[in-house]
Design a protein around this motif. Structure first.
Motif, PDB file in Angstrom:
ATOM      1  N   TYR A 187       0.810  -1.347   0.035  1.00 36.31           N
ATOM      2  CA  TYR A 187       0.154   0.078  -0.055  1.00 36.31           C
ATOM      3  C   TYR A 187       0.647   1.258  -0.100  1.00 36.31           C
ATOM      4  CZ  TYR A 187      -3.493  -3.601   1.608  1.00 36.31           C
ATOM      5  OH  TYR A 187      -4.283  -4.605   1.654  1.00 36.31           O
ATOM      6  N   VAL A 188       1.982   1.259   0.509  1.00 35.22           N
ATOM      7  CA  VAL A 188       2.915   2.532   0.713  1.00 35.22           C
ATOM      8  C   VAL A 188       4.290   2.139   0.296  1.00 35.22           C
ATOM      9  CG1 VAL A 188       3.787   4.155   2.268  1.00 35.22           C
ATOM     10  CG2 VAL A 188       1.486   3.618   2.190  1.00 35.22           C
ATOM     11  N   ILE A 189       4.860   3.013  -0.405  1.00 35.71           N
ATOM     12  CA  ILE A 189       6.390   2.794  -0.787  1.00 35.71           C
ATOM     13  C   ILE A 189       7.056   3.912  -0.165  1.00 35.71           C
ATOM     14  CG2 ILE A 189       8.369   2.662  -2.389  1.00 35.71           C
ATOM     15  CD1 ILE A 189       6.319   0.968  -4.261  1.00 35.71           C
ATOM     16  N   LYS A 190       8.108   3.694   0.452  1.00 37.66           N
ATOM     17  CA  LYS A 190       8.956   5.008   0.948  1.00 37.66           C
ATOM     18  C   LYS A 190      10.342   4.931   0.565  1.00 37.66           C
ATOM     19  CE  LYS A 190      10.099   6.889   5.643  1.00 37.66           C
ATOM     20  NZ  LYS A 190      11.727   6.677   5.755  1.00 37.66           N
ATOM     21  N   GLU A 191      10.808   5.949   0.004  1.00 38.11           N
ATOM     22  CA  GLU A 191      12.203   6.262  -0.649  1.00 38.11           C
ATOM     23  C   GLU A 191      12.978   7.254   0.250  1.00 38.11           C
ATOM     24  OE1 GLU A 191      12.141   5.794  -5.068  1.00 38.11           O
ATOM     25  OE2 GLU A 191       9.749   5.848  -4.781  1.00 38.11           O
ATOM     26  N   GLN A 192      14.215   7.074   0.388  1.00 37.06           N
ATOM     27  CA  GLN A 192      15.071   8.135   0.688  1.00 37.06           C
ATOM     28  C   GLN A 192      15.853   8.524  -0.252  1.00 37.06           C
ATOM     29  OE1 GLN A 192      16.682   7.717   4.717  1.00 37.06           O
ATOM     30  NE2 GLN A 192      18.404   9.077   4.314  1.00 37.06           N
ATOM     31  N   THR A 193      15.977  10.000  -0.437  1.00 33.50           N
ATOM     32  CA  THR A 193      17.237  10.305  -1.521  1.00 33.50           C
ATOM     33  C   THR A 193      17.880  11.587  -0.607  1.00 33.50           C
ATOM     34  OG1 THR A 193      17.732  11.463  -3.447  1.00 33.50           O
ATOM     35  CG2 THR A 193      15.355  11.388  -2.639  1.00 33.50           C
ATOM     36  N   ASP A 194      19.043  11.336  -0.439  1.00 33.86           N
ATOM     37  CA  ASP A 194      19.795  12.391   0.311  1.00 33.86           C
ATOM     38  C   ASP A 194      19.014  12.665   1.614  1.00 33.86           C
ATOM     39  OD1 ASP A 194      21.590  12.744  -1.696  1.00 33.86           O
ATOM     40  OD2 ASP A 194      20.189  14.192  -2.743  1.00 33.86           O
ATOM     41  N   THR A 195      18.645  13.810   2.121  1.00 33.60           N
ATOM     42  CA  THR A 195      18.011  14.475   3.119  1.00 33.60           C
ATOM     43  C   THR A 195      16.520  14.600   2.894  1.00 33.60           C
ATOM     44  OG1 THR A 195      18.155  16.697   2.697  1.00 33.60           O
ATOM     45  CG2 THR A 195      19.687  15.496   4.221  1.00 33.60           C
TER      46      THR A 195
ATOM     47  N   TYR B  20      -1.565   1.854  -3.581  1.00 35.29           N
ATOM     48  CA  TYR B  20      -3.041   1.191  -3.408  1.00 35.29           C
ATOM     49  C   TYR B  20      -3.609   0.978  -4.754  1.00 35.29           C
ATOM     50  CZ  TYR B  20      -6.696  -1.450  -1.162  1.00 35.29           C
ATOM     51  OH  TYR B  20      -7.622  -2.591  -0.895  1.00 35.29           O
ATOM     52  N   GLU B  21      -3.095   0.994  -5.687  1.00 34.90           N
ATOM     53  CA  GLU B  21      -3.548   1.374  -7.323  1.00 34.90           C
ATOM     54  C   GLU B  21      -5.035   0.873  -7.511  1.00 34.90           C
ATOM     55  OE1 GLU B  21      -1.838   2.258 -11.671  1.00 34.90           O
ATOM     56  OE2 GLU B  21      -0.645   0.937 -10.136  1.00 34.90           O
ATOM     57  N   LYS B  22      -5.048  -0.473  -7.129  1.00 33.02           N
ATOM     58  CA  LYS B  22      -6.591  -1.165  -7.462  1.00 33.02           C
ATOM     59  C   LYS B  22      -7.847  -0.398  -6.767  1.00 33.02           C
ATOM     60  CE  LYS B  22      -6.510  -4.859  -4.046  1.00 33.02           C
ATOM     61  NZ  LYS B  22      -6.529  -6.477  -3.816  1.00 33.02           N
ATOM     62  N   LYS B  23      -7.505   0.107  -5.478  1.00 29.66           N
ATOM     63  CA  LYS B  23      -8.635   0.758  -5.201  1.00 29.66           C
ATOM     64  C   LYS B  23      -8.530   2.285  -5.304  1.00 29.66           C
ATOM     65  CE  LYS B  23     -11.358  -2.575  -3.809  1.00 29.66           C
ATOM     66  NZ  LYS B  23     -11.557  -2.634  -2.188  1.00 29.66           N
ATOM     67  N   LYS B  24      -7.587   2.840  -6.127  1.00 32.08           N
ATOM     68  CA  LYS B  24      -7.207   4.413  -6.530  1.00 32.08           C
ATOM     69  C   LYS B  24      -6.682   5.089  -5.114  1.00 32.08           C
ATOM     70  CE  LYS B  24     -10.578   4.273 -10.256  1.00 32.08           C
ATOM     71  NZ  LYS B  24     -11.622   5.052 -11.148  1.00 32.08           N
TER      72      LYS B  24
ATOM     73  N   ARG C 285      -0.752   1.897   7.009  1.00 30.88           N
ATOM     74  CA  ARG C 285       0.692   2.131   6.485  1.00 30.88           C
ATOM     75  C   ARG C 285       1.191   3.804   6.198  1.00 30.88           C
ATOM     76  NH1 ARG C 285      -1.174  -2.588   6.564  1.00 30.88           N
ATOM     77  NH2 ARG C 285      -0.229  -4.282   5.580  1.00 30.88           N
ATOM     78  N   LEU C 286       0.243   4.255   5.990  1.00 29.62           N
ATOM     79  CA  LEU C 286       0.659   5.898   5.517  1.00 29.62           C
ATOM     80  C   LEU C 286       0.904   6.529   6.931  1.00 29.62           C
ATOM     81  CD1 LEU C 286       0.791   8.224   3.884  1.00 29.62           C
ATOM     82  CD2 LEU C 286      -1.631   8.590   4.075  1.00 29.62           C
ATOM     83  N   LYS C 287       0.299   6.168   8.105  1.00 31.96           N
ATOM     84  CA  LYS C 287       0.486   6.777   9.311  1.00 31.96           C
ATOM     85  C   LYS C 287       2.040   6.319   9.767  1.00 31.96           C
ATOM     86  CE  LYS C 287      -3.771   5.953  10.777  1.00 31.96           C
ATOM     87  NZ  LYS C 287      -4.963   5.634  11.741  1.00 31.96           N
ATOM     88  N   HIS C 288       2.152   4.881   9.438  1.00 33.93           N
ATOM     89  CA  HIS C 288       3.370   4.360  10.056  1.00 33.93           C
ATOM     90  C   HIS C 288       4.408   4.925   9.153  1.00 33.93           C
ATOM     91  CE1 HIS C 288       6.668   1.284   9.808  1.00 33.93           C
ATOM     92  NE2 HIS C 288       6.240   0.909  10.870  1.00 33.93           N
TER      93      HIS C 288
END
Length: 262
Positions: free
Chosen positions: A7-15, A23-27, A37-40
């Motif tokens: 449901y959520v992807i978190k990426e870090q780039t620099d700071t 969650y594409e299937k439910k827009k 997941r978003l709150k986490h």
């Protein structure tokens, strides 16, 4: 670094941390799993001392489709409704109370509470293909997740009434003209421009930026005398910081400052 949660992807780039609802299937509707997941991810960003700014965005043609109608379809008791709204509203409460800036990169359609989440972010950049739909009344509901708080403060009470009473849907350019968002860019430029803005902010002193964000939120409710007192208190904290000393030294030395958040 890339952290993949369902449901959520978190990426870090620099700071900078990029939090992407996927969650594409439910827009990206705010079903329980996505909410959790978003709150986490937001709390994880808050506790990560390396990350100074977050970008919140969606996937494909959707930013966030708003509340979960599948949860609402079965009906709720009054108590259940309050619990449901508290769980949803915590997303906005976290964003607003973070001592770090959050930029909404609105990549596509934002509906209802999805608009509210974008409004709660500290800044917003939208793809020209984005749409902002405030159709709460079309399903017999009032605006929620802080929409009634943020919208009139951004565009004025009368404009907010018109948009909310009519359940208006705005293009990105219309949203920009009315003041809901700060910038509109072509779709391919959305993340590069968002990252440029995030990195520019991340180069600044994180402690004073965090205090400034907190004071700005308080300023909507307090008197001038109250705000002068809060400013004095916050400034006294900044006077003691290494970042303040570095900023003064960099200014006098005619060089870029290197703020370490201390």
């Amino acid at each position: 670094m890339r952290t993949v949660m369902e449901y959520v992807i978190k990426e870090q780039t620099d700071t900078v941390s990029i939090i992407r609802m996927v969650y594409e299937k439910k827009k990206n509707s705010l079903e329980k799993a996505l909410r959790d997941r978003l709150k986490h991810a937001l709390k994880d960003f808050e506790s990560d001392k390396r990350c100074r700014v977050a970008i919140l965005t969606g996937i494909g043609s959707v930013f966030c489709a708003g509340g979960s109608l599948s949860e609402l379809a079965a009906g709720m008791t009054a108590v259940g409704g309050v619990d449901y709204m508290k769980d949803n509203s915590e997303i906005v409460r976290i964003i607003a109370n973070l001592r770090k800036p959050v930029i909404a990169a609105v990549n596509g359609v934002a509906v209802g509470a999805g608009v509210s989440i974008a409004l709660a972010c500290d800044m917003s950049i939208a793809s020209r293909q984005a749409v902002f739909s405030l159709g709460f009344n079309k399903v017999g509901l009032v605006p929620d997740l802080g929409c009634i708080y943020f919208l009139p403060r951004l565009i004025g009470l009368r404009q907010a009434k018109t948009l909310l009473f009519t359940g208006a849907s705005l293009s990105a350019d219309e949203a920009l003209a009315k003041g809901l968002i700060g910038q509109v860019v072509e779709a391919d430029d959305l993340m590069p421009r968002s990252l440029d803005l995030a990195r520019q902010i991340a180069e600044g002193p994180p402690q004073s930026i965090g205090l400034c964000k907190s004071l700005l939120l308080k300023s909507m409710q307090l008197s001038l005398d109250d705000m002068l007192a809060y400013e004095a208190f916050a400034q006294s904290i900044c006077f003691q910081s290494d970042d303040h000393k570095e900023g003064v030294a960099a200014f006098l030395g005619k060089r870029p400052a290197n703020f370490l958040g201390q």
